[in-house]
Scaffold this motif. Structure first.
Motif, PDB file in Angstrom:
ATOM      1  N   VAL A   1       0.884  -1.163   0.000  1.00  0.00           N
ATOM      2  CA  VAL A   1       0.000   0.000   0.000  1.00  0.00           C
ATOM      3  C   VAL A   1       0.922   1.212   0.000  1.00  0.00           C
ATOM      4  CG1 VAL A   1      -1.797   1.262   1.227  1.00  0.00           C
ATOM      5  CG2 VAL A   1      -1.795  -1.246   1.272  1.00  0.00           C
ATOM      6  N   GLY A   2       1.042   1.880  -1.137  1.00  0.00           N
ATOM      7  CA  GLY A   2       2.009   2.967  -1.262  1.00  0.00           C
ATOM      8  C   GLY A   2       3.414   2.421  -1.095  1.00  0.00           C
ATOM      9  N   ASP A   3       4.158   2.979  -0.151  1.00  0.00           N
ATOM     10  CA  ASP A   3       5.516   2.501   0.120  1.00  0.00           C
ATOM     11  C   ASP A   3       5.568   1.445   1.214  1.00  0.00           C
ATOM     12  OD1 ASP A   3       6.598   4.215  -1.771  1.00  0.00           O
ATOM     13  OD2 ASP A   3       6.958   5.823  -0.318  1.00  0.00           O
ATOM     14  N   ASP A   4       4.419   1.123   1.782  1.00  0.00           N
ATOM     15  CA  ASP A   4       4.362   0.190   2.907  1.00  0.00           C
ATOM     16  C   ASP A   4       4.030  -1.228   2.453  1.00  0.00           C
ATOM     17  OD1 ASP A   4       4.808   2.272   4.750  1.00  0.00           O
ATOM     18  OD2 ASP A   4       2.658   2.710   4.856  1.00  0.00           O
ATOM     19  N   ILE A   5       4.614  -2.202   3.146  1.00  0.00           N
ATOM     20  CA  ILE A   5       4.295  -3.618   2.948  1.00  0.00           C
ATOM     21  C   ILE A   5       3.509  -4.070   4.172  1.00  0.00           C
ATOM     22  CG2 ILE A   5       5.200  -5.970   2.726  1.00  0.00           C
ATOM     23  CD1 ILE A   5       5.886  -4.308   0.291  1.00  0.00           C
ATOM     24  N   TRP A   6       2.319  -4.607   3.947  1.00  0.00           N
ATOM     25  CA  TRP A   6       1.475  -5.118   5.029  1.00  0.00           C
ATOM     26  C   TRP A   6       1.512  -6.639   5.002  1.00  0.00           C
ATOM     27  CZ3 TRP A   6      -0.939  -2.262   8.747  1.00  0.00           C
ATOM     28  CH2 TRP A   6      -0.903  -0.880   8.568  1.00  0.00           C
ATOM     29  N   VAL A   7       1.697  -7.228   6.174  1.00  0.00           N
ATOM     30  CA  VAL A   7       1.747  -8.676   6.330  1.00  0.00           C
ATOM     31  C   VAL A   7       0.619  -9.059   7.277  1.00  0.00           C
ATOM     32  CG1 VAL A   7       3.144 -10.617   7.141  1.00  0.00           C
ATOM     33  CG2 VAL A   7       4.254  -8.646   6.055  1.00  0.00           C
ATOM     34  N   GLY A   8      -0.192 -10.034   6.869  1.00  0.00           N
ATOM     35  CA  GLY A   8      -1.311 -10.425   7.715  1.00  0.00           C
ATOM     36  C   GLY A   8      -1.698 -11.868   7.510  1.00  0.00           C
ATOM     37  N   GLY A   9      -2.717 -12.274   8.229  1.00  0.00           N
ATOM     38  CA  GLY A   9      -3.230 -13.629   8.125  1.00  0.00           C
ATOM     39  C   GLY A   9      -3.951 -14.006   9.390  1.00  0.00           C
ATOM     40  N   ALA A  10      -4.538 -15.163   9.383  1.00  0.00           N
ATOM     41  CA  ALA A  10      -5.252 -15.670  10.555  1.00  0.00           C
ATOM     42  C   ALA A  10      -4.251 -16.315  11.515  1.00  0.00           C
ATOM     43  CB  ALA A  10      -6.299 -16.692  10.134  1.00  0.00           C
ATOM     44  N   ALA A  11      -4.586 -16.311  12.792  1.00  0.00           N
ATOM     45  CA  ALA A  11      -3.723 -16.924  13.811  1.00  0.00           C
ATOM     46  C   ALA A  11      -4.563 -17.801  14.732  1.00  0.00           C
ATOM     47  CB  ALA A  11      -3.022 -15.847  14.624  1.00  0.00           C
ATOM     48  N   VAL A  12      -3.921 -18.771  15.330  1.00  0.00           N
ATOM     49  CA  VAL A  12      -4.557 -19.662  16.287  1.00  0.00           C
ATOM     50  C   VAL A  12      -3.802 -19.549  17.602  1.00  0.00           C
ATOM     51  CG1 VAL A  12      -5.067 -22.061  16.837  1.00  0.00           C
ATOM     52  CG2 VAL A  12      -5.262 -21.267  14.481  1.00  0.00           C
ATOM     53  N   THR A  13      -4.512 -19.313  18.685  1.00  0.00           N
ATOM     54  CA  THR A  13      -3.883 -19.268  19.999  1.00  0.00           C
ATOM     55  C   THR A  13      -3.614 -20.696  20.457  1.00  0.00           C
ATOM     56  OG1 THR A  13      -5.057 -17.241  20.545  1.00  0.00           O
ATOM     57  CG2 THR A  13      -4.143 -18.500  22.385  1.00  0.00           C
ATOM     58  N   CYS A  14      -2.356 -21.001  20.681  1.00  0.00           N
ATOM     59  CA  CYS A  14      -1.968 -22.347  21.119  1.00  0.00           C
ATOM     60  C   CYS A  14      -1.745 -22.411  22.629  1.00  0.00           C
ATOM     61  CB  CYS A  14      -0.697 -22.783  20.405  1.00  0.00           C
ATOM     62  SG  CYS A  14      -0.898 -22.933  18.631  1.00  0.00           S
TER      63      CYS A  14
END
Length: 120
Positions: A100-113
């Motif tokens: 997004v513009g000059d930014d890199i976004w990292v995401g996803g779903a997570a599971v609490t272990c």
């Protein structure tokens, strides 16, 4: 250190010599071939971190952020894509990457272990 291979199968077939990797952080990536790998992701990634509490990280946000900068700068990845990671460990991790513009976004779903409280 990151290495790009030609084929997802090569990434999944790696059998590292962990004692030789002590002290190194090594990322390996290869593109998916939608004809044989499906369209669930664009790349397969593995992160080897021998000697840092575990030998391989099933999903690594920081590695994928760095890889995204390199892949996009080289024209090897679109501005939005999905990474598969953890497959070789029996995990089905998916990391969403977006510029997004000059930014890199990292995401996803997570599971609490594990959860808990610590009183000092």
């Amino acid at each position: 250190v990151a290495v790009m291979l030609r084929d997802r199968a090569q990434v999944l077939a790696l059998e590292p010599d962990y004692p030789q990797l002590l002290g190194l952080a090594l990322g390996v990536i290869a593109p998916w071939d939608s004809a044989k790998d499906g369209d669930d992701a664009h790349f397969e990634v593995r992160a080897f971190i021998a000697g840092d509490g575990m030998q391989e990280d099933p999903v690594t946000g920081s590695l994928n952020a760095g890889l995204a900068q390199w892949l996009m700068a080289q024209g090897l990845a679109p501005a939005r894509y999905t990474v598969s990671q953890g497959t070789a460990m029996g995990r089905a991790g998916r990391v969403a990457i977006e510029r997004v513009g000059d930014d890199i976004w990292v995401g996803g779903a997570a599971v609490t272990c594990l959860s808990g409280h610590l009183t000092l």
